[in-house]
Each structure stands twice: as structure tokens, then as C-alpha cells.
Scaffold this motif. Structure first.
Motif, mmCIF file in Angstrom:
data_model
loop_
_atom_site.group_PDB
_atom_site.id
_atom_site.type_symbol
_atom_site.label_atom_id
_atom_site.label_comp_id
_atom_site.label_asym_id
_atom_site.label_seq_id
_atom_site.Cartn_x
_atom_site.Cartn_y
_atom_site.Cartn_z
ATOM 1 N N GLU A 257 84.610 1.343 14.520
ATOM 2 C CA GLU A 257 84.843 1.141 15.947
ATOM 3 C C GLU A 257 85.781 -0.036 16.195
ATOM 4 O O GLU A 257 86.716 0.056 16.994
ATOM 5 N N ALA A 258 85.547 -1.139 15.503
ATOM 6 C CA ALA A 258 86.387 -2.330 15.701
ATOM 7 C C ALA A 258 87.840 -2.043 15.337
ATOM 8 O O ALA A 258 88.765 -2.431 16.069
ATOM 9 N N GLU A 259 88.053 -1.350 14.224
ATOM 10 C CA GLU A 259 89.422 -1.055 13.826
ATOM 11 C C GLU A 259 90.071 -0.036 14.758
ATOM 12 O O GLU A 259 91.243 -0.153 15.104
ATOM 13 N N SER A 260 89.309 0.963 15.201
ATOM 14 C CA SER A 260 89.850 1.958 16.135
ATOM 15 C C SER A 260 90.226 1.312 17.461
ATOM 16 O O SER A 260 91.189 1.719 18.111
ATOM 17 N N ARG A 261 89.469 0.309 17.884
ATOM 18 C CA ARG A 261 89.797 -0.399 19.124
ATOM 19 C C ARG A 261 91.051 -1.264 18.973
ATOM 20 O O ARG A 261 91.706 -1.584 19.964
ATOM 21 N N SER A 262 91.380 -1.659 17.749
ATOM 22 C CA SER A 262 92.570 -2.485 17.546
ATOM 23 C C SER A 262 93.859 -1.655 17.509
ATOM 24 O O SER A 262 94.942 -2.198 17.652
ATOM 25 N N TRP A 263 93.762 -0.345 17.331
ATOM 26 C CA TRP A 263 94.935 0.526 17.361
ATOM 27 C C TRP A 263 95.196 0.941 18.804
ATOM 28 O O TRP A 263 94.350 1.546 19.448
ATOM 29 N N MET A 264 96.380 0.617 19.317
ATOM 30 C CA MET A 264 96.730 0.866 20.712
ATOM 31 C C MET A 264 97.768 1.982 20.822
ATOM 32 O O MET A 264 98.709 2.048 20.030
ATOM 33 N N VAL A 265 97.576 2.843 21.823
ATOM 34 C CA VAL A 265 98.527 3.899 22.151
ATOM 35 C C VAL A 265 99.250 3.437 23.404
ATOM 36 O O VAL A 265 98.622 3.223 24.438
ATOM 37 N N ARG A 266 100.577 3.254 23.301
ATOM 38 C CA ARG A 266 101.353 2.676 24.402
ATOM 39 C C ARG A 266 102.383 3.653 24.950
ATOM 40 O O ARG A 266 103.115 4.280 24.199
ATOM 41 N N CYS A 267 102.444 3.715 26.268
ATOM 42 C CA CYS A 267 103.441 4.521 26.976
ATOM 43 C C CYS A 267 104.632 3.620 27.310
ATOM 44 O O CYS A 267 104.497 2.391 27.362
ATOM 45 N N SER A 268 105.766 4.231 27.607
ATOM 46 C CA SER A 268 106.939 3.443 27.974
ATOM 47 C C SER A 268 106.775 2.756 29.330
ATOM 48 O O SER A 268 107.480 1.799 29.632
ATOM 49 N N CYS A 269 105.800 3.214 30.144
ATOM 50 C CA CYS A 269 105.570 2.573 31.455
ATOM 51 C C CYS A 269 104.782 1.265 31.313
ATOM 52 O O CYS A 269 104.637 0.530 32.278
ATOM 53 N N GLY A 270 104.253 0.991 30.110
ATOM 54 C CA GLY A 270 103.512 -0.241 29.885
ATOM 55 C C GLY A 270 102.016 -0.042 29.728
ATOM 56 O O GLY A 270 101.298 -0.955 29.349
ATOM 57 N N CYS A 271 101.523 1.144 30.024
ATOM 58 C CA CYS A 271 100.095 1.437 29.886
ATOM 59 C C CYS A 271 99.717 1.458 28.395
ATOM 60 O O CYS A 271 100.431 2.027 27.580
ATOM 61 N N ALA A 272 98.608 0.812 28.062
ATOM 62 C CA ALA A 272 98.133 0.788 26.675
ATOM 63 C C ALA A 272 96.631 1.008 26.654
ATOM 64 O O ALA A 272 95.894 0.385 27.420
ATOM 65 N N ARG A 273 96.179 1.917 25.800
ATOM 66 C CA ARG A 273 94.753 2.194 25.636
ATOM 67 C C ARG A 273 94.460 2.288 24.150
ATOM 68 O O ARG A 273 95.292 2.719 23.362
ATOM 69 N N SER A 274 93.258 1.880 23.772
ATOM 70 C CA SER A 274 92.906 1.946 22.362
ATOM 71 C C SER A 274 92.579 3.375 21.966
ATOM 72 O O SER A 274 92.201 4.203 22.801
#
Length: 110
Positions: free
Chosen positions: A43-60
Motif C-alpha cells: 500500500e505504501a509503495e502504491s501510494r508513492s506512485w503518482m499518475v499525472r495528467c497534463s492539466c496538473g491533476c495527480a492521483r496515486s
């Protein structure tokens, strides 16, 4: 003074204000089959990987219902953004440890 709380998978508390924490089927299988220590690391490692859009939105990846554990590389995913609604290539990268410290250094008196 703002209270800081550390959440784990087993707390079943929302990751953000007003959100409901719901695990995906894959996350439920991992919790059921793996030892707690491994699940906490997963869980900790999965939360550290971020998916980022070009609009600036980022979610783990964890927030998106995924798991990324002991992985390498920085893939790109073609998906819809939850913020802007556009389908585009999202970058997947690991959040650096110094970008968001868990405990502020020297938060008390010297």
C-alpha cells in the motif's frame, strides 16, 4: 494546531475529505492472501506512485484502485482525467521522498 493522522489500509478511513475508501477487487485479493506486513509495504509503495495528467491533476495508483509494488520504469497510460475530463496520456512516476516529507523537520522547539 492541525492534527496529522497516518492511515493504513486497515483503518478504513477516507484518504481525503468527503471521500469513501473502497478497495478494488485486486486490492481485496492482496489483503486476503498476503501477510499484513507485505500489504502495508504494498500500500505504501502504491501510494508513492503518482499518475499525472497534463492539466496538473495527480492521483496515486492506490487511490485509482491499482497496485504497483517493487516496480521500475515510468510508463504512460491513456485514460480520462478525473479533474479536466479529457482523455490523454498520463505519466506514471514515483513521488520522490523529499517532495512530500511525512514528518516536518524541526517542527518543535530547538
Amino acid at each position: 494546531m492541525k492534527a496529522v493522522m497516518t492511515l493504513t489500509l486497515f483503518d478504513a478511513l477516507p484518504p481525503g475529505a468527503g471521500e469513501i475508501a473502497v478497495m478494488s477487487s485486486l486490492q481485496k485479493v492482496c489483503v486476503a492472501l498476503l501477510p499484513r506486513r507485505w500489504v502495508a509495504a504494498l500500500e505504501a509503495e502504491s501510494r508513492s506512485w503518482m499518475v499525472r495528467c497534463s492539466c496538473g491533476c495527480a492521483r496515486s495508483i492506490w487511490e485509482l484502485g491499482g497496485v504497483r509494488w517493487q516496480a521500475a520504469g515510468e510508463p504512460r497510460w491513456f485514460k480520462s482525467c478525473s479533474q479536466c475530463g479529457q482523455r490523454s496520456w498520463h505519466t506514471v512516476s514515483r513521488q520522490s521522498a523529499d517532495a512530500k516529507p511525512a514528518v516536518p523537520p524541526n517542527s518543535g522547539t530547538p
